[in-house]
Scaffold this motif. Structure first.
Motif, PDB file in Angstrom:
ATOM      1  N   SER A   1       0.827  -1.199   0.000  1.00  0.00           N
ATOM      2  CA  SER A   1       0.000   0.000   0.000  1.00  0.00           C
ATOM      3  C   SER A   1       0.863   1.251   0.000  1.00  0.00           C
ATOM      4  CB  SER A   1      -0.886   0.016   1.245  1.00  0.00           C
ATOM      5  OG  SER A   1      -1.781  -1.062   1.219  1.00  0.00           O
ATOM      6  N   PRO A   2       0.398   2.299  -0.704  1.00  0.00           N
ATOM      7  CA  PRO A   2       1.145   3.564  -0.696  1.00  0.00           C
ATOM      8  C   PRO A   2       0.994   4.266   0.653  1.00  0.00           C
ATOM      9  CG  PRO A   2      -0.919   3.831  -1.865  1.00  0.00           C
ATOM     10  CD  PRO A   2      -0.795   2.356  -1.522  1.00  0.00           C
ATOM     11  N   ASN A   3       1.773   5.285   0.882  1.00  0.00           N
ATOM     12  CA  ASN A   3       1.730   6.028   2.139  1.00  0.00           C
ATOM     13  C   ASN A   3       0.584   7.022   2.207  1.00  0.00           C
ATOM     14  OD1 ASN A   3       3.968   4.740   3.241  1.00  0.00           O
ATOM     15  ND2 ASN A   3       5.379   6.134   2.230  1.00  0.00           N
ATOM     16  N   ALA A   4      -0.185   7.166   1.151  1.00  0.00           N
ATOM     17  CA  ALA A   4      -1.254   8.160   1.107  1.00  0.00           C
ATOM     18  C   ALA A   4      -2.473   7.773   1.939  1.00  0.00           C
ATOM     19  CB  ALA A   4      -1.667   8.385  -0.348  1.00  0.00           C
ATOM     20  N   GLY A   5      -2.478   6.610   2.563  1.00  0.00           N
ATOM     21  CA  GLY A   5      -3.618   6.212   3.374  1.00  0.00           C
ATOM     22  C   GLY A   5      -4.603   5.319   2.654  1.00  0.00           C
ATOM     23  N   ASP A   6      -4.432   5.136   1.355  1.00  0.00           N
ATOM     24  CA  ASP A   6      -5.305   4.244   0.595  1.00  0.00           C
ATOM     25  C   ASP A   6      -4.732   2.840   0.688  1.00  0.00           C
ATOM     26  OD1 ASP A   6      -6.696   6.486  -0.166  1.00  0.00           O
ATOM     27  OD2 ASP A   6      -5.612   6.708  -2.025  1.00  0.00           O
ATOM     28  N   CYS A   7      -5.081   2.144   1.758  1.00  0.00           N
ATOM     29  CA  CYS A   7      -4.444   0.850   1.933  1.00  0.00           C
ATOM     30  C   CYS A   7      -5.384  -0.173   2.547  1.00  0.00           C
ATOM     31  CB  CYS A   7      -3.178   0.984   2.759  1.00  0.00           C
ATOM     32  SG  CYS A   7      -3.426   1.601   4.422  1.00  0.00           S
ATOM     33  N   VAL A   8      -4.882  -1.351   2.598  1.00  0.00           N
ATOM     34  CA  VAL A   8      -5.582  -2.487   3.187  1.00  0.00           C
ATOM     35  C   VAL A   8      -4.801  -2.916   4.416  1.00  0.00           C
ATOM     36  CG1 VAL A   8      -6.205  -4.901   2.792  1.00  0.00           C
ATOM     37  CG2 VAL A   8      -6.472  -3.231   0.955  1.00  0.00           C
ATOM     38  N   GLU A   9      -5.521  -3.310   5.453  1.00  0.00           N
ATOM     39  CA  GLU A   9      -4.887  -3.845   6.648  1.00  0.00           C
ATOM     40  C   GLU A   9      -5.336  -5.289   6.824  1.00  0.00           C
ATOM     41  OE1 GLU A   9      -4.441  -0.095   9.645  1.00  0.00           O
ATOM     42  OE2 GLU A   9      -6.402  -1.040   9.544  1.00  0.00           O
ATOM     43  N   VAL A  10      -4.454  -6.105   7.368  1.00  0.00           N
ATOM     44  CA  VAL A  10      -4.793  -7.498   7.643  1.00  0.00           C
ATOM     45  C   VAL A  10      -4.446  -7.843   9.081  1.00  0.00           C
ATOM     46  CG1 VAL A  10      -4.485  -8.259   5.256  1.00  0.00           C
ATOM     47  CG2 VAL A  10      -2.570  -8.372   6.823  1.00  0.00           C
ATOM     48  N   ALA A  11      -5.170  -8.792   9.616  1.00  0.00           N
ATOM     49  CA  ALA A  11      -4.884  -9.382  10.921  1.00  0.00           C
ATOM     50  C   ALA A  11      -4.946 -10.890  10.711  1.00  0.00           C
ATOM     51  CB  ALA A  11      -5.899  -8.935  11.957  1.00  0.00           C
ATOM     52  N   THR A  12      -3.928 -11.581  11.164  1.00  0.00           N
ATOM     53  CA  THR A  12      -3.865 -13.017  10.920  1.00  0.00           C
ATOM     54  C   THR A  12      -4.001 -13.811  12.209  1.00  0.00           C
ATOM     55  OG1 THR A  12      -1.451 -12.959  11.030  1.00  0.00           O
ATOM     56  CG2 THR A  12      -2.440 -12.772   8.859  1.00  0.00           C
ATOM     57  N   GLY A  13      -4.413 -15.022  12.041  1.00  0.00           N
ATOM     58  CA  GLY A  13      -4.603 -15.977  13.125  1.00  0.00           C
ATOM     59  C   GLY A  13      -5.091 -17.254  12.474  1.00  0.00           C
TER      60      GLY A  13
END
Length: 54
Positions: free
Chosen positions: A11-23
């Protein structure tokens, strides 16, 4: 259950991104609208998706 979210390295630094949490499962959300919730994907399906993207 408290999830530990991390930003995608693609993801770019502009805030347009995806976040993930794994388990046991993988949880995916949009950083711009965290309150909208997230989707949950079984870990084997997530790994299969990523292997097909490479």
């Amino acid at each position: 259950m408290s999830l530990e979210w991390r930003k995608s390295s693609y993801s770019p630094n502009a805030g347009d991104c995806v976040e993930v949490a794994t388990g046991r499962d993988v949880h995916v959300r949009d950083t711009k609208d965290r309150e909208a919730g997230h989707i949950t994907v079984p870990a084997p399906a997530w790994r299969e998706l990523l292997s097909r993207l490479n």
